[in-house]
Scaffold this active site. Sequence first.
Site, PDB file in Angstrom:
ATOM      1  N   GLU A  68       0.830  -1.208   0.000  1.00  0.00           N
ATOM      2  CA  GLU A  68       0.000   0.000   0.000  1.00  0.00           C
ATOM      3  C   GLU A  68       0.868   1.264   0.000  1.00  0.00           C
ATOM      4  O   GLU A  68       0.577   2.230  -0.708  1.00  0.00           O
ATOM      5  CB  GLU A  68      -0.912  -0.025   1.228  1.00  0.00           C
ATOM      6  N   GLU A  75       1.927   6.400  -7.047  1.00  0.00           N
ATOM      7  CA  GLU A  75       0.843   7.275  -7.506  1.00  0.00           C
ATOM      8  C   GLU A  75       1.227   8.746  -7.389  1.00  0.00           C
ATOM      9  O   GLU A  75       1.013   9.527  -8.318  1.00  0.00           O
ATOM     10  CB  GLU A  75      -0.438   7.005  -6.715  1.00  0.00           C
TER      11      GLU A  75
END
Length: 121
Positions: A68, A75
């Site tokens: 994660e 991102e």
Amino acid sequence: MSEHKNQPFVRRLRFALAGVLIACRSERSLRFQVFALAVVLIACAFLELEPIWWAIVLLTSAMVLAAELFNTALEHLADHLHPETHPKIRVVKDCAAAAVLVASCAAVGVGIALVIHLARR
């Protein structure tokens, strides 16, 4: 050279903790994963699991959180370097999200194996 290179351990630890805090503030999925980990750890303590199960649960949970965090980092980097939607950036983001999915499926698999183990006790 990066500002993080060759720094004392405590300072590098602060950088890492800052990254966790930034990711927790910006990513709902990471906050959910951390909450889920807390619930799982409480359940493990309540069930008085054997050390091997603690190790498996902790390793799998760490794998999910690490995936994660990598996803979040990729991102942010991709959005910074290429703010507009681009097919190649979409592939990078989708693959990073897939890594989180794979790690999460492994964690679910561990959870299922643990439930089966506990049912046979």
